[in-house]
Write an enzyme that holds these catalytic residues in place. Sequence first.
Site, PDB file in Angstrom:
ATOM      1  N   LYS A   1      20.031  34.976   5.516  1.00 49.31           N
ATOM      2  CA  LYS A   1      19.759  33.626   5.845  1.00 49.31           C
ATOM      3  C   LYS A   1      20.600  32.642   6.766  1.00 49.31           C
ATOM      4  O   LYS A   1      19.783  32.122   7.510  1.00 49.31           O
ATOM      5  CB  LYS A   1      19.075  32.849   4.723  1.00 49.31           C
ATOM      6  CG  LYS A   1      18.020  33.636   3.687  1.00 49.31           C
ATOM      7  CD  LYS A   1      16.788  33.827   4.517  1.00 49.31           C
ATOM      8  CE  LYS A   1      15.634  34.460   3.678  1.00 49.31           C
ATOM      9  NZ  LYS A   1      14.324  34.964   4.204  1.00 49.31           N
TER      10      LYS A   1
ATOM     11  N   SER B   1      13.252  30.594   6.274  1.00 51.59           N
ATOM     12  CA  SER B   1      14.674  30.703   5.758  1.00 51.59           C
ATOM     13  C   SER B   1      14.777  30.534   4.244  1.00 51.59           C
ATOM     14  O   SER B   1      13.643  30.795   3.627  1.00 51.59           O
ATOM     15  CB  SER B   1      15.638  30.273   6.690  1.00 51.59           C
ATOM     16  OG  SER B   1      16.888  30.641   6.402  1.00 51.59           O
TER      17      SER B   1
HETATM   18  C1  HXC Z   1      21.814  45.142  -7.521  1.00 48.10           C
HETATM   19  C2  HXC Z   1      20.284  46.185  -6.331  1.00 48.10           C
HETATM   20  C3  HXC Z   1      19.241  45.406  -6.924  1.00 48.10           C
HETATM   21  C4  HXC Z   1      19.837  44.514  -8.065  1.00 48.10           C
HETATM   22  C5  HXC Z   1      18.154  46.704  -5.619  1.00 48.10           C
HETATM   23  N1  HXC Z   1      19.328  46.880  -5.586  1.00 48.10           N
HETATM   24  N2  HXC Z   1      18.020  45.569  -6.716  1.00 48.10           N
HETATM   25  N3  HXC Z   1      21.372  46.319  -6.639  1.00 48.10           N
HETATM   26  N4  HXC Z   1      20.960  44.539  -8.145  1.00 48.10           N
HETATM   27  N5  HXC Z   1      18.880  43.808  -8.764  1.00 48.10           N
HETATM   28  C6  HXC Z   1      20.142  47.776  -4.707  1.00 48.10           C
HETATM   29  C7  HXC Z   1      19.763  49.109  -4.864  1.00 48.10           C
HETATM   30  O1  HXC Z   1      20.320  49.826  -6.067  1.00 48.10           O
HETATM   31  C8  HXC Z   1      20.145  50.111  -3.521  1.00 48.10           C
HETATM   32  O2  HXC Z   1      21.545  50.183  -3.377  1.00 48.10           O
HETATM   33  C9  HXC Z   1      19.603  48.851  -2.620  1.00 48.10           C
HETATM   34  O3  HXC Z   1      19.699  47.579  -3.170  1.00 48.10           O
HETATM   35  C10 HXC Z   1      18.515  49.290  -1.885  1.00 48.10           C
HETATM   36  O4  HXC Z   1      17.520  49.124  -2.764  1.00 48.10           O
HETATM   37  P1  HXC Z   1      16.049  50.040  -2.711  1.00 48.10           P
HETATM   38  O5  HXC Z   1      15.208  50.011  -3.738  1.00 48.10           O
HETATM   39  O6  HXC Z   1      16.381  51.356  -2.252  1.00 48.10           O
HETATM   40  O7  HXC Z   1      15.342  49.305  -1.399  1.00 48.10           O
HETATM   41  P2  HXC Z   1      14.226  49.049  -0.921  1.00 48.10           P
HETATM   42  O8  HXC Z   1      12.811  49.975  -1.476  1.00 48.10           O
HETATM   43  O9  HXC Z   1      14.298  48.991   0.547  1.00 48.10           O
HETATM   44  O10 HXC Z   1      13.916  47.605  -1.422  1.00 48.10           O
HETATM   45  C11 HXC Z   1      14.576  46.202  -0.983  1.00 48.10           C
HETATM   46  C12 HXC Z   1      14.925  45.411  -2.085  1.00 48.10           C
HETATM   47  C13 HXC Z   1      13.619  45.102  -2.937  1.00 48.10           C
HETATM   48  C14 HXC Z   1      15.303  43.871  -1.281  1.00 48.10           C
HETATM   49  C15 HXC Z   1      15.982  45.865  -2.876  1.00 48.10           C
HETATM   50  O11 HXC Z   1      13.901  44.143  -3.730  1.00 48.10           O
HETATM   51  C16 HXC Z   1      12.428  44.568  -2.088  1.00 48.10           C
HETATM   52  O12 HXC Z   1      11.639  45.481  -1.292  1.00 48.10           O
HETATM   53  N6  HXC Z   1      12.066  43.317  -2.047  1.00 48.10           N
HETATM   54  C17 HXC Z   1      10.972  43.091  -1.240  1.00 48.10           C
HETATM   55  C18 HXC Z   1      10.044  41.711  -1.835  1.00 48.10           C
HETATM   56  C19 HXC Z   1      11.168  40.785  -2.060  1.00 48.10           C
HETATM   57  O13 HXC Z   1      12.275  40.903  -2.733  1.00 48.10           O
HETATM   58  N7  HXC Z   1      10.561  39.317  -2.064  1.00 48.10           N
HETATM   59  C20 HXC Z   1      11.396  38.251  -2.398  1.00 48.10           C
HETATM   60  C21 HXC Z   1      11.424  37.498  -1.287  1.00 48.10           C
HETATM   61  S1  HXC Z   1      12.046  36.126  -2.008  1.00 48.10           S
HETATM   62  P3  HXC Z   1      22.043  51.774  -3.760  1.00 48.10           P
HETATM   63  O14 HXC Z   1      23.455  51.423  -3.564  1.00 48.10           O
HETATM   64  O15 HXC Z   1      21.668  51.935  -5.311  1.00 48.10           O
HETATM   65  O16 HXC Z   1      21.513  52.683  -2.843  1.00 48.10           O
HETATM   66  C22 HXC Z   1      12.943  35.336  -1.082  1.00 48.10           C
HETATM   67  C23 HXC Z   1      13.515  33.904  -1.315  1.00 48.10           C
HETATM   68  C24 HXC Z   1      14.811  33.381  -0.961  1.00 48.10           C
HETATM   69  O17 HXC Z   1      13.680  36.028  -0.050  1.00 48.10           O
HETATM   70  C25 HXC Z   1      15.150  32.109  -1.256  1.00 48.10           C
HETATM   71  C26 HXC Z   1      14.487  31.385  -2.255  1.00 48.10           C
HETATM   72  C27 HXC Z   1      15.055  29.925  -2.284  1.00 48.10           C
END
Ligand code: HXC
Length: 297
Positions: A184, A166
């Site tokens: 989370k 988390s």
């Molecule tokens: C606003 C955003 C955005 C941003 C994505 N979106 N990035 N909106 N600002 N910076 C929007 C998109 O425009 C879209 O909405 C929707 O989110 C889905 O985006 P997709 O790219 O189509 O989705 P997908 O390919 O499934 O990707 C999911 C994701 C991506 C979460 C957006 O970042 C991802 O896959 N991440 C995986 C790896 C990751 O993030 N790891 C980090 C974990 S760190 P619309 O409306 O345009 O359709 C972590 C730690 C937290 O969790 C705590 C730390 C202390």
Amino acid sequence: MNSENYISKIWQRGIFENRVVFCTGGSGDICSSQVRALVYLGANACIVGRNKQKAERVAADIANARPGANVLGIGNVDVRKIEALEAAVSKCVSTLGGIDFVIAGAAGNFLAPFVQLSTNAFKSVIDIDLMGSWNTVKTTVPHLLDSVAKYPGAGDYEGGRIIFISATLQYTGVPLNTHGVVAKAGVDALSAQLAIELGPRGVTSNVIAPGMIQSTEGERRLFRNSGIDMVRRVPTGRLGTIKDVNNATVFLLAETGDYVNGTVQVVDGAAWRIGAQVTTGVEYPASVLVEPKILKL
Ligand code: HXC
């Protein structure tokens, strides 16, 4: 990789012999390292991820932690799709003989103010973090119950253990992360519920809440470029390491965790207690007083 970089020498090798860990988000920086530590200490493992090549490459690399280790890397598994997880769990069980430990670690995150967050963006993170955790336990718990039956535990460490990865940001709330905070908080609640409902069946469920862990995707996405000296914000005086998270993981899964159920193991050097959460470096409230910019709801 030298084991001293990812696991403390105090743990006895072989403690996880014959145990199998199933891990979502297992190609990522934190979870792959947790699995590496468990494999080093005797476990076999199955990691799943969206990217096939990456899952297979990381699994092969983890297997180097111990001669004879069996580490399966299964790609094309999006935790938002329960059928994909079901197939991966089935492959894991048929190949490795069961599942004793589950690490639910798949997560997605980015920084965005509420007024620029679309419904789909919010839902994407809820679906990955919360529904993905749900899908993970829903498909693996039957095998954890088998594990409890196999290792009933008599003063020794058992099988049948769940760890959710988390965060700490939901304890206070932070700007630019409504999606992550809500997701989370749900993950924490899910873990607590499983502790209550599965405890009588011999399964434990706990949360690890990493803080600012260096050299991770979370660090790169959420605070590396903040321009702020994050180290000075941590009471313990340094950023966390993956080894810190791994030691907490082993503690929960080994005999040391026998009576630890329904807890949150925060690994953050006390950073959240002084509000040193992830940040963009843009002053609050300027960071949220931006132009609303959602093209579609
Ligand atoms: C606003 C955003 C955005 C941003 C994505 N979106 N990035 N909106 N600002 N910076 C929007 C998109 O425009 C879209 O909405 C929707 O989110 C889905 O985006 P997709 O790219 O189509 O989705 P997908 O390919 O499934 O990707 C999911 C994701 C991506 C979460 C957006 O970042 C991802 O896959 N991440 C995986 C790896 C990751 O993030 N790891 C980090 C974990 S760190 P619309 O409306 O345009 O359709 C972590 C730690 C937290 O969790 C705590 C730390 C202390």
